[in-house]
Design an enzyme around this catalytic site. Structure first.
Site, PDB file in Angstrom:
ATOM      1  N   SER A 156       0.800  -1.233   0.000  1.00  0.00           N
ATOM      2  CA  SER A 156       0.000   0.000   0.000  1.00  0.00           C
ATOM      3  C   SER A 156       0.834   1.285   0.000  1.00  0.00           C
ATOM      4  O   SER A 156       0.475   2.239  -0.709  1.00  0.00           O
ATOM      5  CB  SER A 156      -0.966   0.000   1.181  1.00  0.00           C
TER       6      SER A 156
ATOM      7  N   LYS B 245      -9.650  -5.453  10.785  1.00  0.00           N
ATOM      8  CA  LYS B 245     -10.791  -5.024   9.955  1.00  0.00           C
ATOM      9  C   LYS B 245     -12.143  -5.113  10.671  1.00  0.00           C
ATOM     10  O   LYS B 245     -12.985  -4.234  10.512  1.00  0.00           O
ATOM     11  CB  LYS B 245     -10.860  -5.875   8.685  1.00  0.00           C
TER      12      LYS B 245
ATOM     13  N   ASN C 167     -12.044  -1.519   5.792  1.00  0.00           N
ATOM     14  CA  ASN C 167     -10.643  -1.502   5.350  1.00  0.00           C
ATOM     15  C   ASN C 167     -10.183  -0.084   5.040  1.00  0.00           C
ATOM     16  O   ASN C 167      -9.073   0.127   4.569  1.00  0.00           O
ATOM     17  CB  ASN C 167     -10.432  -2.412   4.135  1.00  0.00           C
TER      18      ASN C 167
ATOM     19  N   ASP D 229     -13.097  -3.012  -0.604  1.00  0.00           N
ATOM     20  CA  ASP D 229     -12.667  -4.221  -1.338  1.00  0.00           C
ATOM     21  C   ASP D 229     -13.657  -4.587  -2.438  1.00  0.00           C
ATOM     22  O   ASP D 229     -13.269  -4.864  -3.574  1.00  0.00           O
ATOM     23  CB  ASP D 229     -12.545  -5.419  -0.381  1.00  0.00           C
TER      24      ASP D 229
ATOM     25  N   GLY E 280     -15.447 -19.441  -2.830  1.00  0.00           N
ATOM     26  CA  GLY E 280     -14.970 -19.029  -1.513  1.00  0.00           C
ATOM     27  C   GLY E 280     -16.025 -18.211  -0.799  1.00  0.00           C
ATOM     28  O   GLY E 280     -16.980 -17.704  -1.429  1.00  0.00           O
TER      29      GLY E 280
ATOM     30  N   ALA F 163     -12.898 -11.688   1.782  1.00  0.00           N
ATOM     31  CA  ALA F 163     -12.854 -11.101   0.436  1.00  0.00           C
ATOM     32  C   ALA F 163     -14.127 -11.442  -0.328  1.00  0.00           C
ATOM     33  O   ALA F 163     -14.724 -10.585  -0.999  1.00  0.00           O
ATOM     34  CB  ALA F 163     -11.624 -11.607  -0.307  1.00  0.00           C
TER      35      ALA F 163
END
Ligand code: ATR
Length: 277
Positions: free
Chosen positions: A27, A76, A97, A112, A137, A141
């Site tokens: 980042s 988070k 985030n 995200d 998944g 995320a």
């Protein structure tokens, strides 16, 4: 144009990423490149902050006048309990985030999912509206992406995950979402991998999250894993003639969304992208 460190002054605004471990975070590179490209007198640092520090992090943002914070593991979820207000996405996900200022209040957001949607549409030139999407998944995320796909008006969102209970929970995040099976992925327009399978340094870098028999040539396959650039899934998808995209663009676009919340300026995508390539 470059902002050498000697130009930091009493007016320089400070943004940072907080989490642990943080030393290898990409980042600072992305955001400092963006500030430089826009000629902004801002600097971005990384602060190691572990579990249990969320209330102090928010207090520090207030006391030190930090202009923006990125929040990563393991803070988070914890930090969502200490900000002044949450955006609808952060509220639904119970996770932040990105922290930014609005009228003297510290707002917690989750960029995200929106980062994924922006990256997907930027890279492919295809809108997610009315698309049938399979999400592989159901972790953090995946949850962000399911929520954002709902807002982007995907027509159907199938959540396919090893642990059924987690798939069910993620599927609650969008009206169009439901738990799906591997077999059903074959009928999706878009396939997104959010699992760590195929990730370098992850538990199973040589595996694919989906048997290749369910991939089709007319699909767009996006793997949010970006290390390696060509995962086992993307290679298999390419072999059947599908269009394939790796996760680097999501990293850039979620950072771009944060940059815009902090500075109010349009993010310099090319400069941010060049910083990670
Ligand atoms: P993140 O926050 O990056 O999404 P996470 O919350 O740990 O990470 O989620 C990881 C995802 O990868 C989960 O969906 C996990 O499946 P489970 O919910 O069944 O744990 C999935 N995953 C990890 N290793 C896996 C494996 N070997 N096979 C299948 N799925 C796997």
């Amino acid at each position: 144009m470059r902002f050498p460190l000697s130009t930091i002054s009493g007016r320089t605004k400070v943004a940072a990423v907080v989490g642990y471990p943080i030393a290898h975070s990409g980042s600072p590179k992305i955001h400092n490149a963006a500030f430089t490209a826009c000629g902004l007198d801002w600097v971005y640092a990384a602060f190691p902050c572990n579990v249990g520090s969320a209330s102090q992090v928010v207090a520090a943002m207030r006391t030190l006048g930090l202009a923006g914070l990125s929040v990563t593991m393991p803070l988070k979820t914890e930090i969502a309990g200490y900000v002044d207000a949450l955006t609808p996405a952060a509220q639904a996900l119970e996770s932040c985030n990105c922290l930014y200022w609005d009228n003297g209040q510290i707002i917690g957001d989750s960029t995200d999912g929106v980062g994924f949607v922006r990256a997907f549409e930027f890279e492919t030139g295809v809108s997610l509206k009315e698309k049938k999407v399979a999400v592989l998944g159901a972790g953090g995320a995946a949850r962000s992406i399911v929520e954002a796909l709902g807002a982007a008006e995907a027509s159907e969102i199938l959540v396919v995950n090893r642990t059924a209970q987690k798939a069910k929970s993620a599927a609650h995040l969008a009206r169009q979402a439901r738990v799906g099976s591997y077999e059903e992925v074959a009928a999706a327009d878009v396939v997104i991998n959010t699992t760590s399978l195929g990730m370098e340094g992850g538990p199973d870098p040589k595996s694919s999250p989906l048997p290749a028999q369910y991939l089709r040539s007319n699909q767009i396959v996006y793997d949010i894993v970006y290390q390696p650039r060509q995962t086992v899934l993307l290679k298999a998808a390419k072999n059947v003639g599908a269009s394939t995209y790796g996760g680097l663009s999501m990293l850039v676009h979620q950072a771009a969304a944060a940059f815009e919340l902090w500075t109010g300026e349009k993010a310099p995508i090319k400069a941010m992208n060049d910083a990670v390539c």
